[in-house]
Design a protein around this motif. Structure first.
Motif, short mmCIF file in Angstrom:
data_model
loop_
_atom_site.label_atom_id
_atom_site.label_comp_id
_atom_site.label_asym_id
_atom_site.label_seq_id
_atom_site.Cartn_x
_atom_site.Cartn_y
_atom_site.Cartn_z
N GLY A 85 0.83 -1.19 0.00
CA GLY A 85 0.00 0.00 0.00
C GLY A 85 0.87 1.24 0.00
O GLY A 85 1.89 1.31 0.72
N PHE A 86 0.50 2.24 -0.83
CA PHE A 86 1.27 3.47 -0.96
C PHE A 86 0.38 4.69 -0.72
O PHE A 86 -0.82 4.65 -1.01
CB PHE A 86 1.88 3.59 -2.36
CG PHE A 86 2.85 2.50 -2.71
CD1 PHE A 86 4.20 2.65 -2.46
CD2 PHE A 86 2.41 1.32 -3.30
CE1 PHE A 86 5.11 1.64 -2.78
CE2 PHE A 86 3.30 0.31 -3.62
CZ PHE A 86 4.65 0.47 -3.36
N ASP A 87 0.97 5.76 -0.22
CA ASP A 87 0.26 7.02 -0.06
C ASP A 87 -0.02 7.61 -1.44
O ASP A 87 0.91 7.78 -2.24
CB ASP A 87 1.10 7.99 0.78
CG ASP A 87 0.36 9.29 1.09
OD1 ASP A 87 0.11 10.07 0.15
OD2 ASP A 87 0.06 9.52 2.27
N VAL A 88 -1.27 7.92 -1.74
CA VAL A 88 -1.64 8.38 -3.07
C VAL A 88 -1.05 9.75 -3.40
O VAL A 88 -0.87 10.09 -4.57
CB VAL A 88 -3.18 8.40 -3.23
CG1 VAL A 88 -3.79 9.56 -2.44
CG2 VAL A 88 -3.59 8.48 -4.69
N ARG A 89 -0.72 10.53 -2.39
CA ARG A 89 -0.18 11.88 -2.62
C ARG A 89 1.33 11.87 -2.82
O ARG A 89 1.86 12.59 -3.65
CB ARG A 89 -0.55 12.81 -1.47
CG ARG A 89 -2.04 13.17 -1.43
CD ARG A 89 -2.34 14.15 -0.30
NE ARG A 89 -3.68 14.68 -0.39
CZ ARG A 89 -4.76 14.08 0.12
NH1 ARG A 89 -4.61 12.91 0.76
NH2 ARG A 89 -5.96 14.61 -0.01
N THR A 90 2.05 11.06 -2.05
CA THR A 90 3.51 11.11 -2.05
C THR A 90 4.17 9.89 -2.69
O THR A 90 5.34 9.94 -3.05
CB THR A 90 4.05 11.24 -0.62
OG1 THR A 90 3.73 10.04 0.11
CG2 THR A 90 3.42 12.45 0.07
N GLY A 91 3.43 8.77 -2.77
CA GLY A 91 4.02 7.54 -3.25
C GLY A 91 4.81 6.80 -2.19
O GLY A 91 5.43 5.77 -2.48
N LYS A 92 4.79 7.28 -0.96
CA LYS A 92 5.51 6.61 0.13
C LYS A 92 4.88 5.26 0.43
O LYS A 92 3.66 5.12 0.50
CB LYS A 92 5.48 7.48 1.39
CG LYS A 92 6.14 6.84 2.60
CD LYS A 92 5.99 7.71 3.84
CE LYS A 92 6.58 7.03 5.06
NZ LYS A 92 6.41 7.86 6.29
N ARG A 93 5.73 4.24 0.62
CA ARG A 93 5.22 2.93 0.99
C ARG A 93 4.69 2.96 2.42
O ARG A 93 5.40 3.34 3.35
CB ARG A 93 6.31 1.85 0.87
CG ARG A 93 5.75 0.44 0.96
CD ARG A 93 6.83 -0.62 0.99
NE ARG A 93 7.20 -0.98 2.36
CZ ARG A 93 8.02 -1.98 2.69
NH1 ARG A 93 8.58 -2.70 1.74
NH2 ARG A 93 8.31 -2.23 3.94
N LEU A 94 3.44 2.56 2.60
CA LEU A 94 2.81 2.54 3.91
C LEU A 94 2.90 1.17 4.57
O LEU A 94 3.03 1.08 5.79
CB LEU A 94 1.33 2.96 3.79
CG LEU A 94 1.07 4.34 3.18
CD1 LEU A 94 -0.42 4.57 3.01
CD2 LEU A 94 1.69 5.43 4.06
#
Length: 304
Positions: free
Chosen positions: A169-178
C-alpha cells in the motif's frame, strides 16, 4: 445506437495491440484508458473522441523482459476535490502518477512521478529481468494505493525459485510505501510453518494478479491470492502454503491481516481466483450484513 466516434490504438507502441483488455474510466466528461503495446495512457473527450493528451513510458529492455506486457487491464482515477490524478502500473512494474488534466507526471509523487515497484519490496529483484509485473489496475481507497503482483502466464515455471508476489500500500499523494503484506510469510510470521522444509525461502509467485477489492467504510482491502511457483507441481513446497489460493482481508491503513480463508490447501491445479471479490449488502434472517463473495475456478461462490 449509432457509432459516435472511433479511437484507433494502432500507433500506440511499436506494433499493433492484439489483446486489448483495458476498461476505460470516465470522469468529468473525459475518458481515460491504457492502450497499445507500450501501455500508453490516453485521455479522450468522451463526447467527441478527440485525444486530449497521451503519456507513454519507453522502458527499453526492462519493458521487453516484462512478464505482463501490452495494454493491461486499465488505470485508476483519484481526486480530493481539488487535484485529479491518474495512476497506472507500467509493464516494467513502475507505479506512475499523472496529472489528469495534462498527462504530466506528478513531481511530488515518488521520484518525478514514478515509484519503482521492484524496490522497497523486501527482496532483491533484478531491475531488468526480475520476473514480476502487473497488468491489473492499482486500486485506490481512503488515499491508499494498493498494488498487486503478477508473473509469467502459464503453468511451467523456469525453476522452483522465483520472485515473491508481495502486496503493498502506498500514499496516493507522495508515493511513500505505507505497508507490505508477505503473501509467503517470512520466518516468525503467521503461516510460515505451513511452508515445510524451509520452502518459503525460495518459492515465489503467490501474488495477486487479478483485481483487488476495497471497502472504504470498513477501511479494509481484500486480496485474492494466487498459487505459489509451480501451478501443477508442489513437491518442492510441502505444506498448506499460506497464503496461496486464499482470500486475505487487511486493514487498508496498516496492512495488518484481519482474517483469511484458504480455498485450496497446497494447490496443484491452478485454482487461483480469476475474478475480483464482490462487495455486497445482503439480508440474512432479517439481519443486514456487509458481505464479500468470491467466485472461484471450481464454479463455487464463497460468501463471507
Amino acid at each position: 445506437l449509432e457509432i459516435a466516434w472511433r479511437f484507433k490504438t494502432d500507433n500506440l507502441g511499436p506494433r499493433k495491440e492484439f489483446n486489448l483488455e483495458s476498461t476505460p474510466l470516465v470522469a468529468n466528461g473525459v475518458m481515460y484508458s491504457t492502450a497499445g503495446t507500450r501501455r500508453t495512457v490516453v485521455a479522450i473527450d468522451a463526447g467527441t473522441g478527440e485525444q486530449l493528451w497521451m503519456h507513454s513510458e519507453n522502458e527499453g529492455p526492462r519493458g521487453q523482459n516484462a512478464p505482463r506486457q501490452l495494454s493491461g487491464r486499465g488505470l485508476s482515477y483519484w481526486t480530493d476535490g481539488r487535484e485529479e490524478r491518474i495512476l497506472y502500473v507500467t509493464p516494467g512494474y513502475r507505479l506512475v502518477a499523472l496529472d489528469a488534466k495534462t498527462g504530466s507526471r506528478v513531481p511530488g509523487f515518488g521520484k518525478d512521478g514514478i515509484v519503482d515497484l521492484k524496490l522497497e519490496n523486501d527482496q532483491d529483484i533484478d531491475l531488468l529481468t526480475g520476473e514480476v509485473g502487473l497488468h491489473a489496475t492499482p486500486l485506490i481507497g481512503n488515499d491508499v494505493v494498493v498494488v498487486g503482483a503478477a508473473h509469467r502466464p502459464g503453468g511451467v515455471p523456469r525453476s522452483k525459485t522465483n520472485v515473491k508476489g508481495f502486496i503493498r500500500g502506498f500514499d496516493v499523494r507522495t508515493g511513500k510505501r505505507l505497508w507490505i503484506f508477505h503473501t509467503i510469510p517470512s520466518l516468525g510470521e503467521f503461516g510460515n510453518e505451513t511452508w515445510e522444509k524451509d520452502s518459503w525461502r525460495y518459492t515465489g509467485n503467490t501474488g495477486v494478479w487479478g483485481q483487488i477489492a476495497i471497502d472504504e467504510a470498513l477501511n479494509m482491502v481484500y486480496l485474492p491470492v494466487e498459487l505459489p511457483t509451480g501451478d501443477y507441481y508442489g513437491g518442492n513446497r510441502p505444506g498448506a502454503n499460506l497464503f496461496s489460493e486464499t482470500l486475505v482481508a487487511l486493514d487498508l491503513t496498516t496492512g495488518q491481516r484481519k482474517w483469511h480463508y484458504q480455498f485450496v490447501h497446497h494447490g496443484i491445479w491452478d485454482f487461483d481466483m480469476a475474478a475480483p471479490p464482490i462487495l455486497a449488502d445482503i439480508t440474512v434472517d432479517g439481519r443486514a450484513i456487509k458481505a464479500i463473495a468470491q467466485p472461484t475456478k471450481q464454479s463455487w461462490l464463497y460468501v463471507f
